[in-house]
Design a protein around this motif. Structure first.
Motif, PDB file in Angstrom:
ATOM      1  N   ASN A 285       0.858  -1.174   0.000  1.00  0.00           N
ATOM      2  CA  ASN A 285       0.000   0.000   0.000  1.00  0.00           C
ATOM      3  C   ASN A 285       0.903   1.237   0.000  1.00  0.00           C
ATOM      4  O   ASN A 285       1.612   1.489   0.981  1.00  0.00           O
ATOM      5  CB  ASN A 285      -0.914  -0.008   1.236  1.00  0.00           C
ATOM      6  N   GLU A 286       0.897   1.955  -1.089  1.00  0.00           N
ATOM      7  CA  GLU A 286       1.808   3.096  -1.254  1.00  0.00           C
ATOM      8  C   GLU A 286       1.699   4.078  -0.095  1.00  0.00           C
ATOM      9  O   GLU A 286       2.703   4.552   0.446  1.00  0.00           O
ATOM     10  CB  GLU A 286       1.514   3.801  -2.580  1.00  0.00           C
ATOM     11  N   GLU A 287       0.478   4.377   0.316  1.00  0.00           N
ATOM     12  CA  GLU A 287       0.268   5.361   1.373  1.00  0.00           C
ATOM     13  C   GLU A 287       0.795   4.877   2.721  1.00  0.00           C
ATOM     14  O   GLU A 287       1.408   5.642   3.477  1.00  0.00           O
ATOM     15  CB  GLU A 287      -1.228   5.679   1.483  1.00  0.00           C
ATOM     16  N   LYS A 288       0.588   3.610   3.032  1.00  0.00           N
ATOM     17  CA  LYS A 288       0.967   3.065   4.340  1.00  0.00           C
ATOM     18  C   LYS A 288       2.412   2.572   4.390  1.00  0.00           C
ATOM     19  O   LYS A 288       3.041   2.591   5.449  1.00  0.00           O
ATOM     20  CB  LYS A 288       0.024   1.918   4.716  1.00  0.00           C
ATOM     21  N   HIS A 289       2.924   2.107   3.256  1.00  0.00           N
ATOM     22  CA  HIS A 289       4.185   1.382   3.282  1.00  0.00           C
ATOM     23  C   HIS A 289       5.349   2.041   2.544  1.00  0.00           C
ATOM     24  O   HIS A 289       6.459   1.492   2.534  1.00  0.00           O
ATOM     25  CB  HIS A 289       3.974  -0.025   2.694  1.00  0.00           C
ATOM     26  N   HIS A 290       5.122   3.211   1.961  1.00  0.00           N
ATOM     27  CA  HIS A 290       6.175   3.808   1.139  1.00  0.00           C
ATOM     28  C   HIS A 290       7.461   4.064   1.927  1.00  0.00           C
ATOM     29  O   HIS A 290       8.573   3.936   1.392  1.00  0.00           O
ATOM     30  CB  HIS A 290       5.679   5.117   0.488  1.00  0.00           C
ATOM     31  N   HIS A 291       7.334   4.420   3.214  1.00  0.00           N
ATOM     32  CA  HIS A 291       8.514   4.717   4.030  1.00  0.00           C
ATOM     33  C   HIS A 291       9.271   3.451   4.454  1.00  0.00           C
ATOM     34  O   HIS A 291      10.377   3.541   5.000  1.00  0.00           O
ATOM     35  CB  HIS A 291       8.105   5.517   5.271  1.00  0.00           C
ATOM     36  N   LEU A 292       8.676   2.300   4.206  1.00  0.00           N
ATOM     37  CA  LEU A 292       9.298   1.019   4.555  1.00  0.00           C
ATOM     38  C   LEU A 292       9.951   0.337   3.357  1.00  0.00           C
ATOM     39  O   LEU A 292      10.524  -0.733   3.491  1.00  0.00           O
ATOM     40  CB  LEU A 292       8.243   0.068   5.147  1.00  0.00           C
ATOM     41  N   LEU A 293       9.860   0.978   2.201  1.00  0.00           N
ATOM     42  CA  LEU A 293      10.378   0.401   0.964  1.00  0.00           C
ATOM     43  C   LEU A 293      11.894   0.462   0.943  1.00  0.00           C
ATOM     44  O   LEU A 293      12.489   1.516   1.155  1.00  0.00           O
ATOM     45  CB  LEU A 293       9.788   1.157  -0.228  1.00  0.00           C
ATOM     46  N   VAL A 294      12.525  -0.676   0.686  1.00  0.00           N
ATOM     47  CA  VAL A 294      13.982  -0.759   0.580  1.00  0.00           C
ATOM     48  C   VAL A 294      14.333  -0.918  -0.897  1.00  0.00           C
ATOM     49  O   VAL A 294      13.918  -1.888  -1.533  1.00  0.00           O
ATOM     50  CB  VAL A 294      14.553  -1.953   1.385  1.00  0.00           C
ATOM     51  N   LYS A 295      15.062   0.043  -1.439  1.00  0.00           N
ATOM     52  CA  LYS A 295      15.396   0.012  -2.873  1.00  0.00           C
ATOM     53  C   LYS A 295      16.837  -0.415  -3.097  1.00  0.00           C
ATOM     54  O   LYS A 295      17.656  -0.349  -2.222  1.00  0.00           O
ATOM     55  CB  LYS A 295      15.154   1.391  -3.484  1.00  0.00           C
TER      56      LYS A 295
END
Length: 295
Positions: A285-295
């Motif tokens: 969920n982009e809104e809920k999880h964007h800050h948890l994304l590891v690139k």
């Protein structure tokens, strides 16, 4: 009751390997063709992981997977009575230089891996080959008799077993000593909202933060661990030191390296992974999880 059930399984474990594998083949027919245990989940997982493979190719992987899964449980019975000498013939560590390094260092170690086969061999193999405390985290079985039998088997070469339910309260006994901790770090998190999200087979997937956080908190060496069947009843393990300075890595880097490691191992041996668990049940969920994304 415990002694009756244990005696039954002990006597069963004395049967020759080939007899137990005949039993495994029979159970395979029931599980795959008759019961179809979690077959829909397995085939869906394989479709996500290997979209370029044909249905025929995925079914071949699925059949091999079910064979490996059932062999694991049958081999667990055999491990009840296996001798140390017999075990050494059937379990090989192909990275002796890594084993030597971690045995001689003063740092504690975390072994990070995925759900490969056969994890019961790995538990006994590390307990037998490490020169310091080997801690195993386990989920207790509801049946107390079976749980006691499994614990007895798993601890036969010195593994210190800690229930997952009480790990936080019991681990402190070992935190200030040199220890090794094994973590299958690809389990699905209970909630996807406070975990790292990474691409796993080109699909965003949540991974628990615990193993990486523990490595940084306790300054442990992180060892990536691959293990696999060479042939029935014979297993090999390969070790790779990821870092001995976990605190110098950026957040998410250790988990990212592990995910890549697991994916590459699966691509090399597709049937050697536990496909019966729903690895992709959570949606990003982009809104809920964007800050948890590891690139």
């Amino acid at each position: 009751m415990y002694y009756i059930v244990y005696s039954f399984f002990y006597l069963l474990s004395l049967l020759p390997w080939f007899v137990l594998y005949l039993l495994s083949d029979f159970v395979f027919v029931l599980m795959y063709y008759v019961i179809g245990y979690r077959k829909k989940v397995v085939m869906n997982n394989l479709a996500i992981a290997f979209p370029d493979k044909s249905i025929k190719e995925r079914k071949k992987i699925a059949k091999e997977f079910y064979g490996n899964l059932i062999d694991t449980f049958i081999e667990t019975i055999k491990l009840i009575s296996i001798s140390a000498k017999e075990f050494d013939k059937r379990f090989i560590i192909k990275s002796p230089e890594v084993l030597k390094f971690i045995n001689e260092t003063n740092q504690s170690v975390q072994f990070h891996s995925g759900h490969f086969f056969n994890w019961e061999f790995v538990n006994l193999g590390l307990a037998k080959n490490l020169s310091f405390s080997w801690l195993g985290v386990y989920i207790p079985v509801a049946n107390k008799v079976i749980d006691k039998i499994i614990l007895k088997m798993r601890s036969k070469f010195g593994t210190i077993l800690i229930p997952a339910t009480t790990f936080r309260t019991k681990f402190h006994q070992y935190a200030n000593t040199k220890y090794a901790l094994g973590l299958a770090a690809d389990q699905n998190p209970g909630s996807p909202d406070n975990n790292y999200w990474l691409l796993f087979f080109n699909k965003l997937t949540p991974f628990v933060k615990g193993p990486e956080k523990g490595a940084k908190r306790n300054n442990t060496i992180v060892v990536l661990t691959d293990f696999y069947k060479e042939r029935r009843g014979y297993y090999a393990m390969e070790l790779k030191v990821l870092t001995d300075k976990p605190n110098e890595t950026v957040d998410g880097a250790i988990t990212k390296a592990l995910v890549s490691f697991i994916e590459n191992a699966i691509k090399e041996r597709p049937a050697n992974y536990l496909w019966s668990h729903r690895r992709w049940k959570h949606q990003f969920n982009e809104e809920k999880h964007h800050h948890l994304l590891v690139k």
